[in-house]
Design a protein around this motif. Structure first.
Motif, PDB file in Angstrom:
ATOM      1  N   TYR A  26      40.485  37.884  49.603  1.00  0.00           N
ATOM      2  CA  TYR A  26      40.970  39.268  49.327  1.00  0.00           C
ATOM      3  C   TYR A  26      41.994  40.117  48.849  1.00  0.00           C
ATOM      4  CZ  TYR A  26      35.348  39.542  49.984  1.00  0.00           C
ATOM      5  OH  TYR A  26      34.016  38.783  49.818  1.00  0.00           O
ATOM      6  N   ILE A  27      42.866  39.559  49.713  1.00  0.00           N
ATOM      7  CA  ILE A  27      44.353  40.244  48.977  1.00  0.00           C
ATOM      8  C   ILE A  27      44.420  39.780  47.579  1.00  0.00           C
ATOM      9  CG2 ILE A  27      46.290  40.194  49.478  1.00  0.00           C
ATOM     10  CD1 ILE A  27      46.529  39.900  52.427  1.00  0.00           C
ATOM     11  N   ASP A  28      43.866  38.586  47.411  1.00  0.00           N
ATOM     12  CA  ASP A  28      43.998  37.748  45.763  1.00  0.00           C
ATOM     13  C   ASP A  28      43.593  38.194  44.506  1.00  0.00           C
ATOM     14  OD1 ASP A  28      45.734  36.175  47.220  1.00  0.00           O
ATOM     15  OD2 ASP A  28      45.874  34.328  47.014  1.00  0.00           O
ATOM     16  N   ARG A  29      42.219  38.568  45.915  1.00  0.00           N
ATOM     17  CA  ARG A  29      41.153  39.850  44.224  1.00  0.00           C
ATOM     18  C   ARG A  29      41.079  40.877  44.288  1.00  0.00           C
ATOM     19  NH1 ARG A  29      34.701  39.224  46.113  1.00  0.00           N
ATOM     20  NH2 ARG A  29      35.878  36.333  46.977  1.00  0.00           N
ATOM     21  N   GLN A  30      42.383  41.874  45.265  1.00  0.00           N
ATOM     22  CA  GLN A  30      42.472  42.708  45.096  1.00  0.00           C
ATOM     23  C   GLN A  30      43.231  43.571  44.452  1.00  0.00           C
ATOM     24  OE1 GLN A  30      38.690  43.028  44.996  1.00  0.00           O
ATOM     25  NE2 GLN A  30      39.306  45.000  45.998  1.00  0.00           N
ATOM     26  N   VAL A  31      44.567  43.141  44.990  1.00  0.00           N
ATOM     27  CA  VAL A  31      45.644  42.983  43.994  1.00  0.00           C
ATOM     28  C   VAL A  31      45.935  43.381  42.748  1.00  0.00           C
ATOM     29  CG1 VAL A  31      46.286  40.530  43.392  1.00  0.00           C
ATOM     30  CG2 VAL A  31      48.312  42.555  44.468  1.00  0.00           C
ATOM     31  N   LEU A  32      44.736  42.648  41.829  1.00  0.00           N
ATOM     32  CA  LEU A  32      44.777  43.053  40.768  1.00  0.00           C
ATOM     33  C   LEU A  32      44.536  44.423  40.213  1.00  0.00           C
ATOM     34  CD1 LEU A  32      44.204  42.590  37.448  1.00  0.00           C
ATOM     35  CD2 LEU A  32      42.089  42.420  37.833  1.00  0.00           C
ATOM     36  N   PHE A  33      44.261  45.295  40.604  1.00  0.00           N
ATOM     37  CA  PHE A  33      43.202  46.490  41.151  1.00  0.00           C
ATOM     38  C   PHE A  33      44.336  47.311  41.226  1.00  0.00           C
ATOM     39  CE2 PHE A  33      39.269  43.858  41.880  1.00  0.00           C
ATOM     40  CZ  PHE A  33      39.193  43.805  41.539  1.00  0.00           C
ATOM     41  N   ALA A  34      45.581  47.299  42.039  1.00  0.00           N
ATOM     42  CA  ALA A  34      46.166  47.783  42.750  1.00  0.00           C
ATOM     43  C   ALA A  34      47.343  48.302  41.844  1.00  0.00           C
ATOM     44  CB  ALA A  34      47.166  46.955  43.442  1.00  0.00           C
ATOM     45  N   VAL A  35      47.282  47.215  40.923  1.00  0.00           N
ATOM     46  CA  VAL A  35      48.186  47.502  39.524  1.00  0.00           C
ATOM     47  C   VAL A  35      47.647  47.516  38.042  1.00  0.00           C
ATOM     48  CG1 VAL A  35      50.815  45.908  40.410  1.00  0.00           C
ATOM     49  CG2 VAL A  35      48.098  45.290  39.121  1.00  0.00           C
ATOM     50  N   PHE A  36      46.293  47.864  38.548  1.00  0.00           N
ATOM     51  CA  PHE A  36      45.932  48.363  37.021  1.00  0.00           C
ATOM     52  C   PHE A  36      45.867  48.597  36.099  1.00  0.00           C
ATOM     53  CE2 PHE A  36      40.859  47.995  36.661  1.00  0.00           C
ATOM     54  CZ  PHE A  36      41.269  46.705  36.653  1.00  0.00           C
ATOM     55  N   GLY A 153      45.578  43.960  49.612  1.00  0.00           N
ATOM     56  CA  GLY A 153      45.971  44.009  48.173  1.00  0.00           C
ATOM     57  C   GLY A 153      45.820  44.940  47.680  1.00  0.00           C
ATOM     58  N   TYR A 154      45.974  46.635  47.793  1.00  0.00           N
ATOM     59  CA  TYR A 154      45.918  47.192  47.117  1.00  0.00           C
ATOM     60  C   TYR A 154      47.466  47.924  47.902  1.00  0.00           C
ATOM     61  CZ  TYR A 154      41.251  48.196  45.667  1.00  0.00           C
ATOM     62  OH  TYR A 154      39.723  48.315  45.573  1.00  0.00           O
ATOM     63  N   LEU A 155      48.054  47.433  49.568  1.00  0.00           N
ATOM     64  CA  LEU A 155      49.126  48.051  49.625  1.00  0.00           C
ATOM     65  C   LEU A 155      50.237  47.566  49.046  1.00  0.00           C
ATOM     66  CD1 LEU A 155      48.085  48.237  53.130  1.00  0.00           C
ATOM     67  CD2 LEU A 155      49.268  50.354  51.486  1.00  0.00           C
ATOM     68  N   LEU A 156      50.097  46.067  49.042  1.00  0.00           N
ATOM     69  CA  LEU A 156      50.978  45.002  48.839  1.00  0.00           C
ATOM     70  C   LEU A 156      51.245  44.523  47.259  1.00  0.00           C
ATOM     71  CD1 LEU A 156      50.260  41.985  50.371  1.00  0.00           C
ATOM     72  CD2 LEU A 156      52.532  42.812  50.597  1.00  0.00           C
ATOM     73  N   ASP A 251      50.934  58.682  42.667  1.00  0.00           N
ATOM     74  CA  ASP A 251      51.975  57.895  41.625  1.00  0.00           C
ATOM     75  C   ASP A 251      51.189  56.080  42.761  1.00  0.00           C
ATOM     76  OD1 ASP A 251      53.610  56.608  44.165  1.00  0.00           O
ATOM     77  OD2 ASP A 251      54.744  58.341  43.483  1.00  0.00           O
ATOM     78  N   VAL A 252      51.394  55.135  41.463  1.00  0.00           N
ATOM     79  CA  VAL A 252      50.988  53.883  41.529  1.00  0.00           C
ATOM     80  C   VAL A 252      50.663  53.566  43.458  1.00  0.00           C
ATOM     81  CG1 VAL A 252      50.635  51.336  41.794  1.00  0.00           C
ATOM     82  CG2 VAL A 252      50.949  52.774  39.085  1.00  0.00           C
ATOM     83  N   ALA A 253      52.102  53.502  43.767  1.00  0.00           N
ATOM     84  CA  ALA A 253      52.300  53.278  44.797  1.00  0.00           C
ATOM     85  C   ALA A 253      51.621  53.837  46.155  1.00  0.00           C
ATOM     86  CB  ALA A 253      53.858  53.303  45.221  1.00  0.00           C
ATOM     87  N   ARG A 254      51.650  55.541  45.684  1.00  0.00           N
ATOM     88  CA  ARG A 254      51.330  56.249  46.940  1.00  0.00           C
ATOM     89  C   ARG A 254      49.808  56.554  46.965  1.00  0.00           C
ATOM     90  NH1 ARG A 254      51.414  62.849  47.005  1.00  0.00           N
ATOM     91  NH2 ARG A 254      50.245  63.509  48.813  1.00  0.00           N
ATOM     92  N   GLY A 255      49.314  56.415  45.540  1.00  0.00           N
ATOM     93  CA  GLY A 255      47.827  56.006  45.846  1.00  0.00           C
ATOM     94  C   GLY A 255      47.270  55.132  46.341  1.00  0.00           C
ATOM     95  N   ASN A 256      48.057  53.789  46.336  1.00  0.00           N
ATOM     96  CA  ASN A 256      47.084  52.492  46.383  1.00  0.00           C
ATOM     97  C   ASN A 256      47.973  53.009  47.630  1.00  0.00           C
ATOM     98  OD1 ASN A 256      45.992  50.252  44.794  1.00  0.00           O
ATOM     99  ND2 ASN A 256      47.727  51.607  43.574  1.00  0.00           N
ATOM    100  N   THR A 257      48.674  53.081  48.304  1.00  0.00           N
ATOM    101  CA  THR A 257      48.846  53.317  49.941  1.00  0.00           C
ATOM    102  C   THR A 257      47.809  53.976  50.466  1.00  0.00           C
ATOM    103  OG1 THR A 257      50.971  52.854  49.203  1.00  0.00           O
ATOM    104  CG2 THR A 257      50.660  53.839  51.515  1.00  0.00           C
ATOM    105  N   GLY A 260      44.756  52.372  50.463  1.00  0.00           N
ATOM    106  CA  GLY A 260      44.359  51.253  51.083  1.00  0.00           C
ATOM    107  C   GLY A 260      44.096  51.543  52.169  1.00  0.00           C
ATOM    108  N   ALA A 261      45.520  52.722  52.723  1.00  0.00           N
ATOM    109  CA  ALA A 261      45.089  52.734  54.869  1.00  0.00           C
ATOM    110  C   ALA A 261      43.145  53.175  54.975  1.00  0.00           C
ATOM    111  CB  ALA A 261      45.994  53.699  54.855  1.00  0.00           C
ATOM    112  N   THR A 262      42.887  54.254  54.384  1.00  0.00           N
ATOM    113  CA  THR A 262      41.734  54.767  54.622  1.00  0.00           C
ATOM    114  C   THR A 262      40.763  53.737  54.672  1.00  0.00           C
ATOM    115  OG1 THR A 262      42.624  57.057  53.254  1.00  0.00           O
ATOM    116  CG2 THR A 262      40.001  56.226  53.792  1.00  0.00           C
TER     117      THR A 262
END
Length: 413
Positions: A26-36, A153-156, A251-257, A260-262
Motif C-alpha cells: 500500500y505504500i507503493d500503491r498510494q505514493v502516487l497520489f501524494a505527489v499528484f 505512502g502519503y507521508l513519505l 501545501d503538498v507536505a502539510r496536506g499529505n501529513t 496521512g495521520a488521520t
C-alpha cells in the motif's frame, strides 16, 4: 512440509511477515497520489490524465488477477507472492526514472501486475494459518496495512516529493520490498483451508472453478458491496490530498501529513474494531459480519458528505476521520465472508474474481470518473458522489445477509 504441525510462534511470524509485505504493497500503491500535484505541474496534465495514472494501475491489477487466482489454487502460493513483490517493487523504483507521462503510465501498470499476484493468494494463506473462529481478527491485523501503508505512502510521498521531487519519492519507496522476497518464498504453509479443513477441501477436490463462484449468491452480493466500498475509498483516497491543496490551501507536505495521520489513526481503529466486533457478532448470528458492515456503511455516509462540504479545515478533518473509521470498519468482516462462503480449493480464484470486480467497478474507474467530473464541475462537487456509493454498499451487505448462512454450510461440505 504442509503436513507438519506449525507452531503458534511460526504462525505469528508468518502473519507479521505478510503484514509487512502488505504495508509495502500500500505504500507503493498510494505514493502516487501524494505527489499528484507535483506531477500535474511538472508534466502539465489535466485532471483526467492525472486520474488515469491511478486507473492504469488498477486496470492491470484486475486484468491479471484471474490468471494469478488460477495459479494460486494450483501452484505454490508463497512463490507467487514473492515473485509479485519483486515485480511491483522494481516497477515502483523505475517510476522514479520516468522521463515523461507514457513511461510513468507503463511503470504504474506494471506495479498492478506484481500486486495482483500477492493480492490473490495472501488472504487465503493468512486465514489458513489460524482457526475459523479467529479469522475476522487475524484478517483485521493483515488489512490494517491498508490504512497504515496508505498513510505512510502519503507521508513519505508528501515529504520526499516536497523536498527532493516526485522522482526521488518513487525511487526510495520501491527499494525496500526487494529485501523481503526471499523470506516470503521460503515461508512454510499450512494445508489449504487450514488444519481443521476436510481432506477433500485441502486436497483441492472441488469442481466448478470460476463458474461455481458466480452461482454463489453470498459471494456475488458481498463482492458488489466491496465494489461500492472500493469506489468510495478509491475516490476519496486519491483526490482528498488534491482537495486539501485546492480547497483548504494546504501545501503538498502539510496536506499529505495531515491526511496521512488521520487515515492511519482512523484506519487502525476502524479495521481492528470491525475485526473484533465482526467475530463477536458472528458467534451470535450467522450473518454477523454483514450486519456489522452494513450498519458501518450507513453510519459513515453522512460524515463523508460533511467532510466534503465543511467550510473549515477542522470540521473537514474531523468528518474525514469518522468517515474513514466506518469505511475501514468493514475490511476484515467482508474479506472474512469471502473465505467463509467459498471452498478452500478455489479460494485464490475467489479472491481473484473479487479483486477483478471490486476494482473494475471501483477504484479502476473512480480516479478517472472523478477527474473528469472535476474538470466539468470542480473537485468538491465531483467528490459528492462518493457518499451515495457508500450507502449502496450498505444495502448490498443487508441483501447478502439473506443467503450467507446457507452458502457457508455448502462451502464446508
Amino acid at each position: 512440509m504442509d503436513a507438519q504441525p506449525i507452531s503458534l510462534t511460526y504462525r505469528r511470524y508468518a502473519l507479521g511477515l505478510l503484514l509487512t509485505v502488505n504495508l509495502l504493497n500500500y505504500i507503493d500503491r498510494q505514493v502516487l497520489f501524494a505527489v499528484f500535484p507535483l506531477i500535474k505541474i511538472d508534466l502539465r496534465l489535466s485532471d483526467t490524465a492525472l486520474g488515469f495514472l491511478g486507473s492504469a494501475f488498477m486496470l492491470s491489477y484486475l486484468l491479471f488477477a484471474p490468471l494469478f487466482g488460477w495459479l494460486g489454487d494450483h501452484w505454490s502460493r508463497t512463490k507467487l507472492a514473492a515473485g509479485g513483490l519483486v515485480v511491483w517493487s522494481m516497477a515502483t523504483a523505475l517510476a522514479g526514472l520516468a522521463p515523461g507521462y507514457r513511461t510513468l503510465l507503463g511503470a504504474r501498470a506494471t506495479v498492478g501486475i506484481g500486486e495482483a499476484s500477492f493480492g490473490t493468494v495472501s488472504p487465503g494463506l493468512i486465514a489458513d494459518f489460524f482457526s475459523k473462529e479467529r479469522r475476522g481478527r487475524v484478517l483485521a491485523w493483515f488489512y490494517v496495512a491498508i490504512p497504515v501503508g496508505s498513510a505512510l505512502g502519503y507521508l513519505l510521498g508528501g515529504v520526499l516529493g516536497q523536498r527532493y521531487g516526485w522522482h526521488t519519492a518513487f525511487l526510495l519507496v520501491g527499494i525496500p520490498g526487494l529485501l523481503l522476497a526471499v523470506p516470503i518464498a521460503l515461508l512454510r504453509t499450512p494445508p489449504r483451508g487450514g488444519e481443521d479443513s476436510s481432506p477433500q477441501a485441502s486436497q483441492g477436490k472441488v469442481s466448478g472453478g470460476y463458474a461455481a463462484l458466480f452461482k454463489n449468491r453470498s459471494f456475488v452480493c458481498n463482492t458488489l458491496a466491496m465494489a461500492a466500498m472500493t469506489f468510495a475509498i478509491g475516490g476519496l483516497a486519491q483526490w482528498i490530498p488534491s482537495f486539501l491543496y485546492r480547497t483548504h490551501s494546504l501545501d503538498v507536505a502539510r496536506g499529505n501529513t495531515l491526511f496521512g495521520a488521520t487515515t492511519v489513526l482512523a484506519g487502525i481503529l476502524g479495521t481492528m474494531a470491525g475485526g473484533w466486533l465482526g467475530d463477536f457478532w458472528q458467534k451470535r448470528s450467522g450473518k454477523g459480519y454483514l450486519l456489522i458492515s452494513g450498519w458501518g456503511f450507513l453510519i459513515g455516509t453522512p460524515f463523508a458528505v460533511w467532510a466534503i462540504l465543511a467550510p473549515g479545515l477542522t470540521g473537514c478533518m474531523a468528518a474525514i476521520f469518522i468517515a474513514e473509521f466506518f469505511l475501514f470498519f468493514n475490511t476484515g468482516p467482508l474479506n472474512t465472508v469471502i473465505i467463509n462462503v467459498t471452498n478452500p480449493a478455489i479460494r485464490a480464484m475467489a479472491f481473484a474474481v473479487n479483486i477483478f470486480f471490486i476494482h473494475a467497478l471501483g477504484d479502476a474507474v473512480s480516479p478517472s470518473v472523478l477527474g473528469w467530473l472535476s474538470d466539468q464541475w470542480g473537485l468538491r462537487s465531483a467528490l459528492l458522489i462518493t457518499p451515495g456509493v457508500m450507502g449502496l454498499a450498505g444495502l448490498f451487505c443487508f441483501i447478502c445477509g439473506r443467503f450467507v448462512v446457507q452458502d457457508m454450510a455448502q462451502a464446508e461440505e
